[in-house]
Design a protein around this motif. Structure first.
Motif, PDB file in Angstrom:
ATOM      1  N   GLY A  98     -25.223 -21.774  10.995  1.00  0.00           N
ATOM      2  CA  GLY A  98     -23.822 -21.870  10.611  1.00  0.00           C
ATOM      3  C   GLY A  98     -23.283 -20.486  10.323  1.00  0.00           C
ATOM      4  N   ILE A  99     -22.172 -20.124  10.956  1.00  0.00           N
ATOM      5  CA  ILE A  99     -21.578 -18.798  10.785  1.00  0.00           C
ATOM      6  C   ILE A  99     -20.087 -18.961  10.515  1.00  0.00           C
ATOM      7  CG2 ILE A  99     -21.138 -16.537  11.833  1.00  0.00           C
ATOM      8  CD1 ILE A  99     -23.483 -17.208  13.773  1.00  0.00           C
ATOM      9  N   ASN A 100     -19.612 -18.416   9.410  1.00  0.00           N
ATOM     10  CA  ASN A 100     -18.181 -18.401   9.122  1.00  0.00           C
ATOM     11  C   ASN A 100     -17.516 -17.331   9.984  1.00  0.00           C
ATOM     12  OD1 ASN A 100     -18.519 -20.327   7.099  1.00  0.00           O
ATOM     13  ND2 ASN A 100     -18.720 -18.796   5.484  1.00  0.00           N
ATOM     14  N   VAL A 101     -16.623 -17.743  10.847  1.00  0.00           N
ATOM     15  CA  VAL A 101     -15.991 -16.795  11.771  1.00  0.00           C
ATOM     16  C   VAL A 101     -14.597 -16.408  11.299  1.00  0.00           C
ATOM     17  CG1 VAL A 101     -15.184 -16.413  14.135  1.00  0.00           C
ATOM     18  CG2 VAL A 101     -17.361 -17.594  13.734  1.00  0.00           C
ATOM     19  N   SER A 102     -13.676 -17.371  11.218  1.00  0.00           N
ATOM     20  CA  SER A 102     -12.278 -17.035  10.947  1.00  0.00           C
ATOM     21  C   SER A 102     -11.798 -17.479   9.572  1.00  0.00           C
ATOM     22  CB  SER A 102     -11.381 -17.661  12.027  1.00  0.00           C
ATOM     23  OG  SER A 102     -11.455 -19.073  11.976  1.00  0.00           O
ATOM     24  N   LEU A 103     -12.706 -17.859   8.686  1.00  0.00           N
ATOM     25  CA  LEU A 103     -12.291 -18.306   7.359  1.00  0.00           C
ATOM     26  C   LEU A 103     -11.454 -17.247   6.655  1.00  0.00           C
ATOM     27  CD1 LEU A 103     -14.345 -20.666   7.684  1.00  0.00           C
ATOM     28  CD2 LEU A 103     -14.807 -20.390   5.251  1.00  0.00           C
ATOM     29  N   ARG A 104     -10.336 -17.690   6.092  1.00  0.00           N
ATOM     30  CA  ARG A 104      -9.477 -16.819   5.297  1.00  0.00           C
ATOM     31  C   ARG A 104      -9.938 -16.860   3.839  1.00  0.00           C
ATOM     32  NH1 ARG A 104      -6.200 -19.194   9.434  1.00  0.00           N
ATOM     33  NH2 ARG A 104      -5.959 -21.153   8.288  1.00  0.00           N
ATOM     34  N   ALA A 105      -9.460 -15.918   3.063  1.00  0.00           N
ATOM     35  CA  ALA A 105      -9.918 -15.803   1.676  1.00  0.00           C
ATOM     36  C   ALA A 105      -9.689 -17.089   0.890  1.00  0.00           C
ATOM     37  CB  ALA A 105      -9.229 -14.628   0.990  1.00  0.00           C
ATOM     38  N   ASP A 106      -8.560 -17.763   1.136  1.00  0.00           N
ATOM     39  CA  ASP A 106      -8.262 -18.973   0.371  1.00  0.00           C
ATOM     40  C   ASP A 106      -9.046 -20.186   0.859  1.00  0.00           C
ATOM     41  OD1 ASP A 106      -6.966 -19.258   2.791  1.00  0.00           O
ATOM     42  OD2 ASP A 106      -5.061 -19.940   1.927  1.00  0.00           O
ATOM     43  N   GLU A 107      -9.820 -20.017   1.919  1.00  0.00           N
ATOM     44  CA  GLU A 107     -10.617 -21.122   2.445  1.00  0.00           C
ATOM     45  C   GLU A 107     -12.096 -21.009   2.090  1.00  0.00           C
ATOM     46  OE1 GLU A 107      -8.360 -22.310   6.580  1.00  0.00           O
ATOM     47  OE2 GLU A 107      -9.539 -20.456   6.564  1.00  0.00           O
ATOM     48  N   LEU A 108     -12.492 -19.926   1.474  1.00  0.00           N
ATOM     49  CA  LEU A 108     -13.904 -19.730   1.164  1.00  0.00           C
ATOM     50  C   LEU A 108     -14.385 -20.799   0.183  1.00  0.00           C
ATOM     51  CD1 LEU A 108     -13.966 -15.850   0.719  1.00  0.00           C
ATOM     52  CD2 LEU A 108     -14.709 -17.162   2.721  1.00  0.00           C
ATOM     53  N   PRO A 109     -15.552 -21.387   0.446  1.00  0.00           N
ATOM     54  CA  PRO A 109     -16.046 -22.450  -0.435  1.00  0.00           C
ATOM     55  C   PRO A 109     -16.466 -21.944  -1.807  1.00  0.00           C
ATOM     56  CG  PRO A 109     -17.692 -21.892   1.220  1.00  0.00           C
ATOM     57  CD  PRO A 109     -16.444 -21.160   1.599  1.00  0.00           C
ATOM     58  N   VAL A 110     -16.961 -20.721  -1.875  1.00  0.00           N
ATOM     59  CA  VAL A 110     -17.362 -20.089  -3.137  1.00  0.00           C
ATOM     60  C   VAL A 110     -16.995 -18.615  -3.063  1.00  0.00           C
ATOM     61  CG1 VAL A 110     -19.251 -21.688  -3.643  1.00  0.00           C
ATOM     62  CG2 VAL A 110     -19.698 -19.648  -2.263  1.00  0.00           C
ATOM     63  N   PRO A 111     -16.812 -17.949  -4.202  1.00  0.00           N
ATOM     64  CA  PRO A 111     -16.404 -16.536  -4.179  1.00  0.00           C
ATOM     65  C   PRO A 111     -17.405 -15.627  -3.476  1.00  0.00           C
ATOM     66  CG  PRO A 111     -16.074 -17.471  -6.364  1.00  0.00           C
ATOM     67  CD  PRO A 111     -16.842 -18.486  -5.584  1.00  0.00           C
ATOM     68  N   GLN A 112     -18.685 -16.018  -3.443  1.00  0.00           N
ATOM     69  CA  GLN A 112     -19.701 -15.164  -2.831  1.00  0.00           C
ATOM     70  C   GLN A 112     -19.747 -15.289  -1.315  1.00  0.00           C
ATOM     71  OE1 GLN A 112     -20.356 -17.496  -5.159  1.00  0.00           O
ATOM     72  NE2 GLN A 112     -20.834 -16.349  -7.021  1.00  0.00           N
ATOM     73  N   ALA A 113     -18.933 -16.178  -0.750  1.00  0.00           N
ATOM     74  CA  ALA A 113     -18.939 -16.379   0.695  1.00  0.00           C
ATOM     75  C   ALA A 113     -18.065 -15.336   1.387  1.00  0.00           C
ATOM     76  CB  ALA A 113     -18.453 -17.783   1.034  1.00  0.00           C
ATOM     77  N   GLY A 114     -18.282 -15.185   2.675  1.00  0.00           N
ATOM     78  CA  GLY A 114     -17.492 -14.271   3.484  1.00  0.00           C
ATOM     79  C   GLY A 114     -17.353 -14.819   4.890  1.00  0.00           C
TER      80      GLY A 114
END
Length: 293
Positions: free
Chosen positions: A169-185
């Motif tokens: 699983g790779i987060n590609v286009s997630l925006r800051a307000d969509e991150l599941p936790v603050p430590q995600a990118g």
């Protein structure tokens, strides 16, 4: 034409122009070819877990080595230690592959998720132009605002007596307000030059094929094929003080000094003992950019 291809062609799923659907037919043309590892590529719109689905497909004889199952959206994706992995539809790469390294001794199979991590880092570097690092054993890190963030993860599961299903699983286009936790990118937040998922996926799968073939030809010897060295070179955990949270509510703190021939993380503790860790959760404590899981 499959239902997936028809849906691609009519544009019915382009509800978010920043997140176009994957082109299943083009992916098959680029990856499934004579002599290649990848034998089938299937894209589904929505599923609980591509890993669970591919394990079931293998058990039912509907998938063989080289099968790739990709989901535009996962509703019950799983990470290590049964952690949930969720993200908006078409915002990332969520896929599983079936490998069957029958000629490799089973005690070397623990390298497969680490091998996949090296391939993911290699493929993303080439296709997205973003620097990545690996947190032992198989988290993919990117730098966002000077901080390490987790942008991806890898989970390996047995599929019967011979096969192994590896989920990515790779987060590609997630925006800051969509991150599941603050430590995600995500790759986008890390400044990727491209968030086009088709070339990103092809790049990762081609790198995975390259490393898997090398490893298999070496009989699973990670040192002989260069995998052990490549993993160590890209591992952000090495050289740092970490806490290993182990099964049985035990923990060990020490400096991560090496990844051994079995893929285990070797910790040098304060009392002078070198302890190999084969399973557990690693927390980066200091040395090299902050703390976090």
């Amino acid at each position: 034409m499959t239902p997936q291809d028809a849906s691609d062609a009519n544009g019915g799923r382009w509800s978010d122009l920043d997140r176009p659907p994957l082109n299943a037919a083009a992916l098959r043309r680029g990856l499934v070819r004579e002599g290649a590892l990848w034998s089938q590529v299937e894209v589904v719109q929505r599923t609980g877990s591509t890993n669970s689905d591919l394990v079931a497909m293998a058990a039912e004889g509907r998938a063989a080595e080289g099968a790739v199952l990709i989901a535009e959206e996962q509703t019950a994706g799983r990470g290590r230690l049964d952690r949930r992995w969720t993200a908006p539809a078409r915002s990332g790469l969520f896929f599983s592959v079936l490998l069957d390294p029958a000629e490799v001794p089973v005690h070397h199979w623990g390298w497969l998720p680490l091998l996949t991590g090296v391939a993911v880092a290699t493929g993303l570097s080439r296709a997205a132009g973003v620097d990545t690092a690996l947190k032992w054993p198989n988290d993919v890190l990117v730098t966002v605002g000077g901080e390490e963030r987790k942008a991806g993860g890898i989970l390996a599961e047995r599929a019967g007596e011979r096969g192994v299903v590896i989920g990515v699983g790779i987060n590609v286009s997630l925006r800051a307000d969509e991150l599941p936790v603050p430590q995600a990118g995500s790759l986008a937040l890390a400044g990727a030059v491209s968030t086009d998922r088709d070339p990103l996926l092809r790049g990762v799968l081609r790198a995975l094929e390259e490393w898997y073939v090398k490893w298999r030809r070496a009989g699973g010897d990670a040192g002989l094929c260069g995998l052990q060295e490549a993993y160590a070179a890209g591992c952000a955990t090495l050289g740092r003080t970490v806490r290993a949270e182990l099964p049985g509510d035990r923990s060990v703190t020490g400096e991560a000094v090496a990844v051994d021939g079995d893929g285990r993380l070797v910790l040098a503790t304060a009392d002078g003992v070198q302890e190999p860790v084969g399973a557990g959760d690693i927390v980066h404590l200091r040395n090299g950019g902050g703390s976090g899981r």
